[in-house]
Design an enzyme around this catalytic site. Sequence first.
Site, PDB file in Angstrom:
ATOM      1  N   ASP A   8      27.090   4.166 -17.094  1.00  0.00           N
ATOM      2  CA  ASP A   8      28.499   4.398 -17.356  1.00  0.00           C
ATOM      3  C   ASP A   8      28.722   4.107 -18.843  1.00  0.00           C
ATOM      4  O   ASP A   8      27.867   3.524 -19.513  1.00  0.00           O
ATOM      5  CB  ASP A   8      29.326   3.474 -16.466  1.00  0.00           C
ATOM      6  CG  ASP A   8      30.801   3.527 -16.782  1.00  0.00           C
ATOM      7  OD1 ASP A   8      31.361   4.633 -16.791  1.00  0.00           O
ATOM      8  OD2 ASP A   8      31.380   2.453 -17.033  1.00  0.00           O
ATOM      9  N   ASP A  10      32.397   3.366 -20.768  1.00  0.00           N
ATOM     10  CA  ASP A  10      33.426   2.360 -21.059  1.00  0.00           C
ATOM     11  C   ASP A  10      33.253   1.134 -20.164  1.00  0.00           C
ATOM     12  O   ASP A  10      33.216   1.252 -18.938  1.00  0.00           O
ATOM     13  CB  ASP A  10      34.817   2.953 -20.830  1.00  0.00           C
ATOM     14  CG  ASP A  10      35.076   4.157 -21.712  1.00  0.00           C
ATOM     15  OD1 ASP A  10      35.364   3.965 -22.897  1.00  0.00           O
ATOM     16  OD2 ASP A  10      34.974   5.296 -21.203  1.00  0.00           O
ATOM     17  N   ASP A 174      29.950  -0.749 -14.120  1.00  0.00           N
ATOM     18  CA  ASP A 174      30.731  -1.986 -14.217  1.00  0.00           C
ATOM     19  C   ASP A 174      31.878  -2.036 -13.218  1.00  0.00           C
ATOM     20  O   ASP A 174      32.665  -2.987 -13.258  1.00  0.00           O
ATOM     21  CB  ASP A 174      31.308  -2.142 -15.635  1.00  0.00           C
ATOM     22  CG  ASP A 174      32.434  -1.149 -15.913  1.00  0.00           C
ATOM     23  OD1 ASP A 174      32.178   0.074 -15.797  1.00  0.00           O
ATOM     24  OD2 ASP A 174      33.542  -1.583 -16.217  1.00  0.00           O
TER      25      ASP A 174
END
Length: 241
Positions: A8, A10, A174
């Site tokens: 991922d 961001d 995240d």
Amino acid sequence: MPKAVIFDLDGTLVHSLPGLTDALNKTLAEDDLAPLDEAAVKRMVGEGAGLLVARAFAAYGLGRADDADDTATQARLARFLAHYAPDPLAGASVYPGALALLGALAARGIRLGVCTNKPEGPARALLEGLGLADPIMDVVGGDTLAQRKPDPAPLRALLDSLGVEADQALMVGDSPTDVATAKAAGVPVVVMSYGYSREPVASLGALAVFDDFASLGDWLGFPQPGGDRLGATPALSENPA
């Protein structure tokens, strides 16, 4: 050892919250709405720019937080992107150890990709501007396909691009969105603890939770000499080696 590692963006590779917050607040100000702080915006990110904008305006009683497709939200999204897309590097930084681990993985022939809900153009610009683009073989963004995470289609498209099967890859994210995407695609997944998750990361059902890239590198069998290690919380005892 996985043949491919898919990240991922961001909250995983890059801390981009300052720039997102600034662009969002400029969009809110155009409607005479008060700015949001980074803590509030952090709770809104992770499922694409459309839902970020929808959630921000819903906080002021304007529209639904779960509807990114209505006409008003689409108009607000266009204004948000007009502020954000020209300079996605604003306030952005690479998390410590990320570049070193990407380089180590690429040097060993591990194929690297990014699967993000950020629009593909700003995502590629962010990777390029922060010096992360070279080891990344492909990027699938939130507007690359008709579907976005947590739909597995973007991750499956990236697997095809990298030439690997789901069980030959590892997803690093995240958030609940990343875990749901990986599980739907049949890809093993780990999460970083410092990102933008709205839920406790230990409850997401990932293979392991890492506090830093040095610890992730250790787990993958790519120790980073001198790297800061805050720790890891494995959910399972095995690693992918």
